[in-house]
Design a protein around this motif. Structure first.
Motif, PDB file in Angstrom:
ATOM      1  N   ALA A  58      39.391  71.353  78.347  1.00  0.00           N
ATOM      2  CA  ALA A  58      39.023  70.743  77.067  1.00  0.00           C
ATOM      3  C   ALA A  58      39.213  71.726  75.919  1.00  0.00           C
ATOM      4  CB  ALA A  58      37.577  70.260  77.121  1.00  0.00           C
ATOM      5  N   GLY A  59      38.874  72.999  76.150  1.00  0.00           N
ATOM      6  CA  GLY A  59      39.072  74.007  75.115  1.00  0.00           C
ATOM      7  C   GLY A  59      40.539  74.227  74.792  1.00  0.00           C
ATOM      8  N   LEU A  60      41.395  74.184  75.805  1.00  0.00           N
ATOM      9  CA  LEU A  60      42.830  74.322  75.555  1.00  0.00           C
ATOM     10  C   LEU A  60      43.345  73.181  74.686  1.00  0.00           C
ATOM     11  CD1 LEU A  60      44.126  75.390  79.095  1.00  0.00           C
ATOM     12  CD2 LEU A  60      43.948  76.845  77.063  1.00  0.00           C
ATOM     13  N   VAL A  61      42.913  71.954  74.996  1.00  0.00           N
ATOM     14  CA  VAL A  61      43.340  70.812  74.178  1.00  0.00           C
ATOM     15  C   VAL A  61      42.905  71.017  72.729  1.00  0.00           C
ATOM     16  CG1 VAL A  61      43.157  68.322  73.822  1.00  0.00           C
ATOM     17  CG2 VAL A  61      43.254  69.219  76.156  1.00  0.00           C
ATOM     18  N   ALA A  62      41.650  71.419  72.526  1.00  0.00           N
ATOM     19  CA  ALA A  62      41.143  71.598  71.167  1.00  0.00           C
ATOM     20  C   ALA A  62      41.888  72.700  70.427  1.00  0.00           C
ATOM     21  CB  ALA A  62      39.644  71.907  71.211  1.00  0.00           C
ATOM     22  N   GLY A  63      42.162  73.809  71.101  1.00  0.00           N
ATOM     23  CA  GLY A  63      42.888  74.894  70.452  1.00  0.00           C
ATOM     24  C   GLY A  63      44.277  74.490  70.019  1.00  0.00           C
ATOM     25  N   LEU A  64      44.962  73.728  70.854  1.00  0.00           N
ATOM     26  CA  LEU A  64      46.306  73.272  70.500  1.00  0.00           C
ATOM     27  C   LEU A  64      46.268  72.270  69.346  1.00  0.00           C
ATOM     28  CD1 LEU A  64      47.777  72.904  74.099  1.00  0.00           C
ATOM     29  CD2 LEU A  64      48.292  74.696  72.438  1.00  0.00           C
ATOM     30  N   LEU A  65      45.266  71.394  69.344  1.00  0.00           N
ATOM     31  CA  LEU A  65      45.115  70.469  68.220  1.00  0.00           C
ATOM     32  C   LEU A  65      44.868  71.223  66.917  1.00  0.00           C
ATOM     33  CD1 LEU A  65      42.873  67.731  69.873  1.00  0.00           C
ATOM     34  CD2 LEU A  65      45.182  67.374  68.972  1.00  0.00           C
ATOM     35  N   ALA A  66      44.041  72.264  66.975  1.00  0.00           N
ATOM     36  CA  ALA A  66      43.754  73.046  65.767  1.00  0.00           C
ATOM     37  C   ALA A  66      45.018  73.688  65.218  1.00  0.00           C
ATOM     38  CB  ALA A  66      42.700  74.108  66.068  1.00  0.00           C
ATOM     39  N   ARG A  67      45.939  74.048  66.102  1.00  0.00           N
ATOM     40  CA  ARG A  67      47.210  74.635  65.668  1.00  0.00           C
ATOM     41  C   ARG A  67      48.136  73.624  65.013  1.00  0.00           C
ATOM     42  NH1 ARG A  67      50.054  77.829  70.454  1.00  0.00           N
ATOM     43  NH2 ARG A  67      51.709  77.690  68.901  1.00  0.00           N
ATOM     44  N   GLY A  68      47.842  72.336  65.161  1.00  0.00           N
ATOM     45  CA  GLY A  68      48.671  71.313  64.546  1.00  0.00           C
ATOM     46  C   GLY A  68      49.418  70.434  65.517  1.00  0.00           C
ATOM     47  N   ALA A  69      49.181  70.594  66.829  1.00  0.00           N
ATOM     48  CA  ALA A  69      49.813  69.720  67.809  1.00  0.00           C
ATOM     49  C   ALA A  69      49.254  68.303  67.677  1.00  0.00           C
ATOM     50  CB  ALA A  69      49.578  70.249  69.226  1.00  0.00           C
ATOM     51  N   THR A  70      50.054  67.309  68.045  1.00  0.00           N
ATOM     52  CA  THR A  70      49.558  65.938  68.092  1.00  0.00           C
ATOM     53  C   THR A  70      48.641  65.779  69.305  1.00  0.00           C
ATOM     54  OG1 THR A  70      51.350  65.109  69.502  1.00  0.00           O
ATOM     55  CG2 THR A  70      51.745  65.142  67.106  1.00  0.00           C
ATOM     56  N   PRO A  71      47.816  64.737  69.346  1.00  0.00           N
ATOM     57  CA  PRO A  71      46.962  64.537  70.521  1.00  0.00           C
ATOM     58  C   PRO A  71      47.749  64.457  71.827  1.00  0.00           C
ATOM     59  CG  PRO A  71      46.116  63.240  68.723  1.00  0.00           C
ATOM     60  CD  PRO A  71      47.423  63.825  68.244  1.00  0.00           C
ATOM     61  N   LEU A  72      48.852  63.738  71.841  1.00  0.00           N
ATOM     62  CA  LEU A  72      49.650  63.664  73.069  1.00  0.00           C
ATOM     63  C   LEU A  72      50.234  65.019  73.425  1.00  0.00           C
ATOM     64  CD1 LEU A  72      51.106  62.208  75.366  1.00  0.00           C
ATOM     65  CD2 LEU A  72      52.927  61.642  73.734  1.00  0.00           C
ATOM     66  N   GLN A  73      50.801  65.681  72.457  1.00  0.00           N
ATOM     67  CA  GLN A  73      51.398  67.001  72.681  1.00  0.00           C
ATOM     68  C   GLN A  73      50.352  67.993  73.190  1.00  0.00           C
ATOM     69  OE1 GLN A  73      52.711  68.808  69.019  1.00  0.00           O
ATOM     70  NE2 GLN A  73      54.528  69.684  69.983  1.00  0.00           N
ATOM     71  N   ALA A  74      49.184  68.007  72.577  1.00  0.00           N
ATOM     72  CA  ALA A  74      48.126  68.925  72.998  1.00  0.00           C
ATOM     73  C   ALA A  74      47.683  68.619  74.417  1.00  0.00           C
ATOM     74  CB  ALA A  74      46.942  68.826  72.039  1.00  0.00           C
ATOM     75  N   ALA A  75      47.559  67.342  74.754  1.00  0.00           N
ATOM     76  CA  ALA A  75      47.120  66.962  76.095  1.00  0.00           C
ATOM     77  C   ALA A  75      48.141  67.370  77.147  1.00  0.00           C
ATOM     78  CB  ALA A  75      46.872  65.452  76.149  1.00  0.00           C
ATOM     79  N   VAL A  76      49.409  67.076  76.903  1.00  0.00           N
ATOM     80  CA  VAL A  76      50.458  67.392  77.882  1.00  0.00           C
ATOM     81  C   VAL A  76      50.568  68.897  78.088  1.00  0.00           C
ATOM     82  CG1 VAL A  76      52.956  67.320  78.247  1.00  0.00           C
ATOM     83  CG2 VAL A  76      51.748  65.258  77.538  1.00  0.00           C
ATOM     84  N   TRP A  77      50.607  69.639  77.004  1.00  0.00           N
ATOM     85  CA  TRP A  77      50.723  71.093  77.113  1.00  0.00           C
ATOM     86  C   TRP A  77      49.485  71.698  77.790  1.00  0.00           C
ATOM     87  CZ3 TRP A  77      53.970  75.224  75.978  1.00  0.00           C
ATOM     88  CH2 TRP A  77      55.225  74.896  75.444  1.00  0.00           C
ATOM     89  N   ALA A  78      48.297  71.259  77.397  1.00  0.00           N
ATOM     90  CA  ALA A  78      47.080  71.833  77.960  1.00  0.00           C
ATOM     91  C   ALA A  78      46.986  71.595  79.460  1.00  0.00           C
ATOM     92  CB  ALA A  78      45.850  71.253  77.259  1.00  0.00           C
ATOM     93  N   VAL A  79      47.326  70.397  79.894  1.00  0.00           N
ATOM     94  CA  VAL A  79      47.266  70.097  81.327  1.00  0.00           C
ATOM     95  C   VAL A  79      48.251  70.977  82.093  1.00  0.00           C
ATOM     96  CG1 VAL A  79      47.833  68.318  83.040  1.00  0.00           C
ATOM     97  CG2 VAL A  79      46.363  67.765  81.093  1.00  0.00           C
TER      98      VAL A  79
END
Length: 304
Positions: free
Chosen positions: A233-254
């Motif tokens: 969950a923290g990885l998803v949030a960090g990527l979103l804060a950087r400007g990733a889209t929700p889908l992009q953040a989810a795929v990358w974090a997983v």
């Protein structure tokens, strides 16, 4: 669609300017933890920084805020009013929403008490937040189907990260029904709540409100350990804060989470590594995938 290195190279993460400061790297707020489980906030917060966020705020129960601040000196730590059982009191919601205005992403839920108070706090935040991307995990998932109109306000900028038991509770169905059709139940939740769903499990499913689906099946059994979901969950949030889209953040974090587990498995064996150990692996994996090498795969195995 399977999540592969080639897929990730085709959806590159936002890259900060070389002269950009920490504010431009993205600010994240983690609302997490309780007297009994303060470490969830620590894991989620560090994960957000490892994902590349520039600034971190962590909000938790007042009696554990000082120890948490000492454990994570990189963070601004906010001590909040507590419930009798050591959770974050719902009346903290208005102050949290005010503090979150300049954040790119807000994560709510890891380690929070699993009661009506956490659901009420989540509801206040859903009503008052306006702008930041959202990640809802663990206790913050409770009662979301009854608050879906509130969540619809955040359509296009929200991610939820349930495991099978949480998904069953969310949809009012048996856990066995989720296990029998994880992608189908993820599609149902995504459409109902208008969020990107990360359906955690041996094969993690990522589904958009439109029904598009991605799958990651390359992980290891060692990821089924305490704190592992907090780090994701923290990885998803960090990527979103950087400007990733929700889908992009989810795929990358997983993918980052799973590949970190694979690195540790190759080094230590399939069982016994800790969720906190995943975090040190993430920057190297992310850097390898972001390296412009003409589309050739770059190994995420560390040098020996």
């Amino acid at each position: 669609m399977d999540i592969t290195e080639a897929l990730l190279r085709g959806m590159p993460l936002p890259r900060p300017d070389e002269d950009g400061d920490k504010d431009r790297r993205g600010q994240v707020m983690v609302v997490a933890g309780s007297v009994e489980v303060p470490g969830a906030a620590l894991l989620a917060g560090i994960a957000a920084l490892r994902a590349g966020a520039g600034k971190l705020q962590m909000a938790t129960a007042r009696s554990v805020a000082v120890p948490l601040g000492l454990a994570v000196p990189e963070a601004l730590v906010i001590g909040l009013p507590e419930t009798p059982d050591g959770g974050i009191a719902p009346e903290a919601g208005a102050e949290l929403a005010r503090r979150a205005r300049r954040c790119g992403a807000v994560l709510v839920g890891p380690g929070m008490t699993n009661g009506a108070e956490s659901a009420a706090l989540t509801g206040v935040l859903l009503d008052r937040l306006d702008g930041p991307a959202l990640v809802l995990d663990a206790a913050a998932l409770r009662g979301l189907t009854d608050s879906r109109e509130r969540l619809h306000r955040h359509a296009g900028r929200a991610v939820i990260t349930p495991h099978a038991g949480e998904m069953a509770s969310l949809l009012g169905i048996e856990r066995e029904a989720v296990a029998a059709d994880p992608r189908g139940t993820a599609r149902r939740a995504a459409a109902l709540l208008q969020v990107v769903v990360v359906m955690k499990g041996p094969c993690t499913e990522i589904v958009t409100p439109q029904g598009e689906a991605w799958r990651y099946s390359g992980g290891t059994v060692g990821l089924a350990t305490s704190g592992s979901g907090d780090t994701l969950a923290g990885l998803v949030a960090g990527l979103l804060a950087r400007g990733a889209t929700p889908l992009q953040a989810a795929v990358w974090a997983v993918h980052l989470h799973g590949e970190a587990g694979n690195r540790l498995t190759r080094r230590h064996g399939p069982l016994g590594f800790l969720a906190r150990e995943l975090l040190a692996e993430v920057p190297g994996i992310m850097a390898a995938l972001s390296d412009p090498v003409g589309g050739e795969a770059v190994s995420s195995e560390p040098p020996r």
